[in-house]
Design a protein around this motif. Structure first.
Motif, PDB file in Angstrom:
ATOM      1  N   ILE A 166       0.841  -1.205   0.000  1.00 25.54           N
ATOM      2  CA  ILE A 166       0.000   0.000   0.000  1.00 25.54           C
ATOM      3  C   ILE A 166       0.871   1.248   0.000  1.00 25.54           C
ATOM      4  N   ALA A 167       1.895   1.246   0.843  1.00 29.57           N
ATOM      5  CA  ALA A 167       2.800   2.398   0.909  1.00 29.57           C
ATOM      6  C   ALA A 167       3.419   2.667  -0.454  1.00 29.57           C
ATOM      7  N   ASN A 168       3.872   1.608  -1.115  1.00 29.40           N
ATOM      8  CA  ASN A 168       4.478   1.757  -2.435  1.00 29.40           C
ATOM      9  C   ASN A 168       3.470   2.260  -3.456  1.00 29.40           C
ATOM     10  N   ARG A 169       2.242   1.740  -3.390  1.00 30.64           N
ATOM     11  CA  ARG A 169       1.205   2.142  -4.338  1.00 30.64           C
ATOM     12  C   ARG A 169       0.843   3.615  -4.170  1.00 30.64           C
ATOM     13  N   LEU A 170       0.979   4.120  -2.949  1.00 26.89           N
ATOM     14  CA  LEU A 170       0.643   5.519  -2.684  1.00 26.89           C
ATOM     15  C   LEU A 170       1.817   6.461  -2.910  1.00 26.89           C
ATOM     16  N   GLY A 171       2.954   5.899  -3.330  1.00 31.26           N
ATOM     17  CA  GLY A 171       4.088   6.749  -3.680  1.00 31.26           C
ATOM     18  C   GLY A 171       5.136   6.913  -2.603  1.00 31.26           C
ATOM     19  N   TYR A 172       5.045   6.127  -1.521  1.00 32.66           N
ATOM     20  CA  TYR A 172       6.046   6.207  -0.456  1.00 32.66           C
ATOM     21  C   TYR A 172       7.187   5.242  -0.762  1.00 32.66           C
ATOM     22  N   SER A 173       8.405   5.743  -0.706  1.00 31.08           N
ATOM     23  CA  SER A 173       9.557   4.885  -0.986  1.00 31.08           C
ATOM     24  C   SER A 173       9.891   3.991   0.203  1.00 31.08           C
ATOM     25  N   GLU A 174       9.469   4.409   1.409  1.00 26.94           N
ATOM     26  CA  GLU A 174       9.727   3.620   2.611  1.00 26.94           C
ATOM     27  C   GLU A 174       8.437   3.450   3.400  1.00 26.94           C
ATOM     28  N   THR A 175       8.216   2.239   3.899  1.00 24.75           N
ATOM     29  CA  THR A 175       7.009   1.952   4.674  1.00 24.75           C
ATOM     30  C   THR A 175       6.960   2.782   5.947  1.00 24.75           C
ATOM     31  N   ALA A 176       8.120   3.025   6.543  1.00 29.84           N
ATOM     32  CA  ALA A 176       8.165   3.798   7.788  1.00 29.84           C
ATOM     33  C   ALA A 176       7.603   5.206   7.587  1.00 29.84           C
ATOM     34  N   ALA A 177       7.869   5.781   6.425  1.00 26.20           N
ATOM     35  CA  ALA A 177       7.353   7.127   6.143  1.00 26.20           C
ATOM     36  C   ALA A 177       5.829   7.107   6.047  1.00 26.20           C
ATOM     37  N   PHE A 178       5.284   6.054   5.430  1.00 27.55           N
ATOM     38  CA  PHE A 178       3.827   5.915   5.348  1.00 27.55           C
ATOM     39  C   PHE A 178       3.233   5.704   6.738  1.00 27.55           C
ATOM     40  N   ASP A 179       3.871   4.851   7.552  1.00 30.10           N
ATOM     41  CA  ASP A 179       3.402   4.619   8.926  1.00 30.10           C
ATOM     42  C   ASP A 179       3.323   5.936   9.696  1.00 30.10           C
ATOM     43  N   HIS A 180       4.371   6.726   9.578  1.00 27.82           N
ATOM     44  CA  HIS A 180       4.432   7.991  10.310  1.00 27.82           C
ATOM     45  C   HIS A 180       3.337   8.945   9.823  1.00 27.82           C
ATOM     46  N   ALA A 181       3.172   9.035   8.499  1.00 26.98           N
ATOM     47  CA  ALA A 181       2.166   9.944   7.941  1.00 26.98           C
ATOM     48  C   ALA A 181       0.760   9.512   8.336  1.00 26.98           C
ATOM     49  N   PHE A 182       0.491   8.210   8.249  1.00 28.54           N
ATOM     50  CA  PHE A 182      -0.856   7.726   8.552  1.00 28.54           C
ATOM     51  C   PHE A 182      -1.194   7.940  10.026  1.00 28.54           C
ATOM     52  N   LYS A 183      -0.214   7.744  10.901  1.00 26.95           N
ATOM     53  CA  LYS A 183      -0.465   7.963  12.327  1.00 26.95           C
ATOM     54  C   LYS A 183      -0.722   9.440  12.600  1.00 26.95           C
ATOM     55  N   ARG A 184      -0.062  10.304  11.840  1.00 34.15           N
ATOM     56  CA  ARG A 184      -0.300  11.739  11.996  1.00 34.15           C
ATOM     57  C   ARG A 184      -1.724  12.095  11.562  1.00 34.15           C
ATOM     58  N   TRP A 185      -2.240  11.400  10.532  1.00 34.02           N
ATOM     59  CA  TRP A 185      -3.594  11.678  10.040  1.00 34.02           C
ATOM     60  C   TRP A 185      -4.668  11.153  10.985  1.00 34.02           C
ATOM     61  N   THR A 186      -4.472   9.944  11.493  1.00 30.44           N
ATOM     62  CA  THR A 186      -5.561   9.241  12.186  1.00 30.44           C
ATOM     63  C   THR A 186      -5.295   8.956  13.659  1.00 30.44           C
ATOM     64  N   GLY A 187      -4.050   9.124  14.095  1.00 26.42           N
ATOM     65  CA  GLY A 187      -3.714   8.779  15.471  1.00 26.42           C
ATOM     66  C   GLY A 187      -3.408   7.306  15.653  1.00 26.42           C
ATOM     67  N   ARG A 188      -3.450   6.536  14.564  1.00 23.01           N
ATOM     68  CA  ARG A 188      -3.163   5.104  14.613  1.00 23.01           C
ATOM     69  C   ARG A 188      -2.223   4.726  13.474  1.00 23.01           C
ATOM     70  N   THR A 189      -1.453   3.674  13.677  1.00 22.47           N
ATOM     71  CA  THR A 189      -0.624   3.174  12.586  1.00 22.47           C
ATOM     72  C   THR A 189      -1.521   2.466  11.581  1.00 22.47           C
ATOM     73  N   PRO A 190      -1.058   2.248  10.350  1.00 23.00           N
ATOM     74  CA  PRO A 190      -1.866   1.510   9.373  1.00 23.00           C
ATOM     75  C   PRO A 190      -2.302   0.136   9.879  1.00 23.00           C
ATOM     76  N   THR A 191      -1.396  -0.567  10.547  1.00 23.71           N
ATOM     77  CA  THR A 191      -1.733  -1.896  11.063  1.00 23.71           C
ATOM     78  C   THR A 191      -2.815  -1.816  12.130  1.00 23.71           C
ATOM     79  N   GLN A 192      -2.700  -0.848  13.032  1.00 26.19           N
ATOM     80  CA  GLN A 192      -3.722  -0.673  14.066  1.00 26.19           C
ATOM     81  C   GLN A 192      -5.068  -0.306  13.449  1.00 26.19           C
ATOM     82  N   TYR A 193      -5.033   0.577  12.454  1.00 25.55           N
ATOM     83  CA  TYR A 193      -6.274   0.998  11.799  1.00 25.55           C
ATOM     84  C   TYR A 193      -6.958  -0.195  11.140  1.00 25.55           C
ATOM     85  N   ARG A 194      -6.181  -1.021  10.453  1.00 22.38           N
ATOM     86  CA  ARG A 194      -6.748  -2.198   9.772  1.00 22.38           C
ATOM     87  C   ARG A 194      -7.354  -3.164  10.783  1.00 22.38           C
TER      88      ARG A 194
END
Length: 332
Positions: A299-327
């Motif tokens: 998912i991170a790659n599909r959304l244009g993130y070169s690193e999963t950690a960057a996506f994790d950080h961004a998603f937690k900033r948006w929702t207060g949860r990591t992608p795994t927690q949200y799922r």
């Protein structure tokens, strides 16, 4: 997304209720809608009120797939000038391109995007609202509208128009009815909902094609967009982003203005290019986490993130949860 829908999105459920012997009072229970209000097709009502009616219909009907049964009353003429414009195009390919440009005039609660290559046209449906238990209804209803439009516009060849339909939902126990209804190759339990067709199949002339009617209907569609305030700079930018045009300079060029002028227009509306692009990115991320089996890395790659950690950080900033927690929370 505008949180208002035209009453024509809800009215066909009154017709379903009448056919199935469901009392109107039961169908509308818990909502602020009345039968008289729904008969006024110029009115617009809150989307959450429609969801109340849809939930009631799903509970009261004996149909296994309420979205399919309701779709019997959703035809191109339900969309007024938009529907008339669709069937007035010279062929289905042009009609499809037009529909995506004016999707704000439809009832769909999904993000609809298209992708074209030399031979193939793909339309994707992404979740932009939490539809809860109503999701299957809306998904099947909107896909069934495409099927109805194909049948009405090209009755002799409609079964050949779609070569692939992926539906991002679990395969129902009685899926054969869905297969029979669409008569197209269908796959369930996939990562995203899409319709795929060979562009050559869409070039058959439409029987109701009329250039004079089309010109008139397009003009009225433009007026309706303005009336509904969908023709803002924000919505125009969003439309191009959904079509895959991501560079602000290219978008400004399409509007015959400079990047600076485009940013100024958006600022006057209280928005910005970054905000619009970020909101669409968030909606896509939530869709994939809730309705696909893709790994967080993919998912991170599909959304244009070169690193999963960057996506994790961004998603937690948006929702207060990591992608795994949200799922995990989304799947209960």
């Amino acid at each position: 997304m505008d949180n208002l829908v035209t009453t024509m999105s809800v009215f066909p459920l009154l017709q379903c209720a009448a056919e199935e012997g469901i009392a109107v009072s039961d169908l509308l229970a818990g909502s602020q809608l009345t039968e008289n209000l729904l008969c006024d097709h110029e009115r617009r009502v809150p989307f959450h009120e429609e969801c109340v009616v849809v939930s009631n219909y799903m509970r009261l009907t004996r149909e296994p797939h309420p979205g399919l049964s309701a779709s019997a009353h959703y035809h191109y003429n339900c969309f007024g000038v938009l529907g008339a414009a669709l069937v007035s195009h010279p062929n289905m390919l042009e009609a499809c391109r037009f529909l995506v440009r004016y999707v704000a005039l439809t009832f769909t609660p999904f993000l609809v995007t298209t992708q074209e290559d030399e031979n193939i046209l793909r339309a994707r449906y992404l979740d932009r609202l939490d539809l809860g238990k109503c999701r299957e209804y809306y998904l099947l209803r909107d896909l069934a509208f495409v099927r109805n439009l194909c049948r009405e516009a090209n009755p002799e060849h409609w079964q050949q128009l779609v070569t692939r339909m992926d539906i991002a939902m679990p395969e129902p126990a009685d899926s054969q009815r869905v297969y029979d209804f669409f008569a197209w190759p269908i796959r369930f339990d996939v990562d995203e909902t899409l319709i795929e067709t060979h562009k050559s199949a869409l070039l058959q002339p439409l029987r109701l094609a009329n250039p004079m009617t089309l010109e008139l209907m397009v003009r009225q569609c433009d007026e309706l967009l303005i009336k509904r305030q969908h023709n803002s700079w924000r919505s125009r930018v969003e439309s191009l982003l959904l079509q895959g045009v991501m560079d602000i300079n290219l978008i400004a060029e399409k509007f015959c203005c400079s990047e600076r002028t485009l940013r100024r227009h958006l600022q006057r509306e209280g928005s910005s290019f970054h905000e619009i692009a970020l909101q669409l990115l968030q909606q896509r991320a939530i869709h994939y986490l809730k309705y696909s089996r893709l790994s967080v890395e993919v998912i991170a790659n599909r959304l244009g993130y070169s690193e999963t950690a960057a996506f994790d950080h961004a998603f937690k900033r948006w929702t207060g949860r990591t992608p795994t927690q949200y799922r995990m929370d989304a799947h209960g």
